[in-house]
Design an enzyme around this catalytic site. Structure first.
Site, PDB file in Angstrom:
ATOM      1  N   LYS A   7       0.857  -1.185   0.000  1.00  0.00           N
ATOM      2  CA  LYS A   7       0.000   0.000   0.000  1.00  0.00           C
ATOM      3  C   LYS A   7       0.892   1.234   0.000  1.00  0.00           C
ATOM      4  O   LYS A   7       1.739   1.408   0.878  1.00  0.00           O
ATOM      5  CB  LYS A   7      -0.924  -0.013   1.222  1.00  0.00           C
ATOM      6  CG  LYS A   7      -2.001   1.085   1.157  1.00  0.00           C
ATOM      7  CD  LYS A   7      -1.520   2.382   1.762  1.00  0.00           C
ATOM      8  CE  LYS A   7      -2.532   3.508   1.573  1.00  0.00           C
ATOM      9  NZ  LYS A   7      -2.156   4.722   2.321  1.00  0.00           N
ATOM     10  N   GLY A  41      -4.605  11.298  -1.075  1.00  0.00           N
ATOM     11  CA  GLY A  41      -5.322  12.333  -0.337  1.00  0.00           C
ATOM     12  C   GLY A  41      -4.921  13.748  -0.683  1.00  0.00           C
ATOM     13  O   GLY A  41      -5.786  14.630  -0.831  1.00  0.00           O
ATOM     14  N   ASP A 157      -5.975   1.939   3.056  1.00  0.00           N
ATOM     15  CA  ASP A 157      -5.419   0.952   3.981  1.00  0.00           C
ATOM     16  C   ASP A 157      -6.366  -0.240   4.118  1.00  0.00           C
ATOM     17  O   ASP A 157      -5.943  -1.401   4.100  1.00  0.00           O
ATOM     18  CB  ASP A 157      -5.185   1.587   5.355  1.00  0.00           C
ATOM     19  CG  ASP A 157      -4.111   2.661   5.340  1.00  0.00           C
ATOM     20  OD1 ASP A 157      -3.246   2.624   4.447  1.00  0.00           O
ATOM     21  OD2 ASP A 157      -4.141   3.536   6.219  1.00  0.00           O
ATOM     22  N   LYS A 212      -4.790   3.458  10.106  1.00  0.00           N
ATOM     23  CA  LYS A 212      -3.762   2.569   9.546  1.00  0.00           C
ATOM     24  C   LYS A 212      -3.409   1.462  10.533  1.00  0.00           C
ATOM     25  O   LYS A 212      -3.313   0.284  10.160  1.00  0.00           O
ATOM     26  CB  LYS A 212      -2.521   3.389   9.184  1.00  0.00           C
ATOM     27  CG  LYS A 212      -1.502   2.630   8.340  1.00  0.00           C
ATOM     28  CD  LYS A 212      -0.298   3.492   8.016  1.00  0.00           C
ATOM     29  CE  LYS A 212      -0.674   4.764   7.320  1.00  0.00           C
ATOM     30  NZ  LYS A 212      -1.229   4.535   5.973  1.00  0.00           N
TER      31      LYS A 212
END
Length: 253
Positions: A7, A41, A157, A212
């Site tokens: 990720k 983001g 996540d 997370k």
């Protein structure tokens, strides 16, 4: 042969060639299979601001009203995804950019108050095994669909954890910090459930890092093995993790 779900935090796109350096590490491990899951983001913030929208978060999740979704989808499934594809091509990998639906994940609305923020559920259609068999690098944006065709903004996540669970793959979260930090801003090398609860209750872990860490813990419990959080700013960290070394924070079930 090992499968790895990596990720990547969206901030990796703000640093020239940072993703390319990570993809170069993949090329050093030709016997392994990789799936990249990404957010974006900062890019979403920029696009929404330019369109005249305000951004807001709740418990580390972006509130995603329906009218903002064309910009969120464009930023994540479009611009961010194709930027990463370009950096993978630059190191001679064969990338394919897809959404969560093609990666075997369907979504439903998580909470009405969050708008089009989606959950992760196992889907009946999954291209990932086919792509991996063809030595393709799947680059998966965190945009999800329900079976009625509605768009959802899914926490990347959570998406990565769902994909790792479905594939029984190893999971690494590459973020913009070296590790999870304690109250003195020192790295924590390993965390279990009790320690995580204590750090959240005391306000040391909060916001996006709380999401997370909690997601990492759930993934570790489902996968029944450790999940790592480390920094994308140091490609050598990824290389070490792929070799089985302990770098960053290990979240244990």
């Amino acid at each position: 042969m090992s499968k790895w779900v990596i990720k990547l935090g969206g901030a990796v796109l703000n640093s020239d060639n940072a993703a390319q350096a990570l993809f170069a590490v993949f090329a050093e491990h030709p016997d392994d299979q990789f799936i990249v899951v990404h957010g974006g983001g900062a890019l979403v913030d920029t696009w929404l601001q330019q369109a005249g929208f305000a951004s807001a978060k709740h418990l580390g999740l972006r509130i995603s009203p329906r009218e903002q979704m064309p910009y969120i989808v464009g930023a994540l499934a479009g611009c961010a995804n194709k930027q990463l594809m370009g950096q993978a091509l630059a190191v001679n990998l064969t990338p394919v950019g897809i959404s969560l639906f093609e990666a075997g994940v369907t979504s439903t609305q998580k909470l009405k108050a969050l708008g089009q923020v989606g959950s992760c559920e196992t889907g009946s259609f999954n291209l990932l095994p086919i792509l991996l068999e063809k030595n393709v690098l799947p680059i998966v944006s965190s945009i999800g669909f329900d079976l009625e065709g509605n768009w959802y903004n899914v926490n990347a996540d959570e998406a990565a954890a769902a994909i790792a669970q479905a594939l029984d793959a190893e999971l690494i979260f590459m973020t913009d910090v070296e590790a999870v930090l304690d109250q003195n801003k020192q790295p924590l090398h390993q965390l279990n459930s009790g320690q995580i609860t204590q750090l959240i209750d005391s306000g040391v872990i909060l916001g996006g890092m709380q999401v997370k860490v909690e997601t990492s813990l759930l993934a570790a419990q489902h996968l029944r093995r450790g999940v790592y959080i480390s920094s994308w700013q140091k490609p050598e960290n990824l290389n070490a993790l792929l070799k089985g070394e302990h770098v960053g924070t290990k979240i244990t079930p």
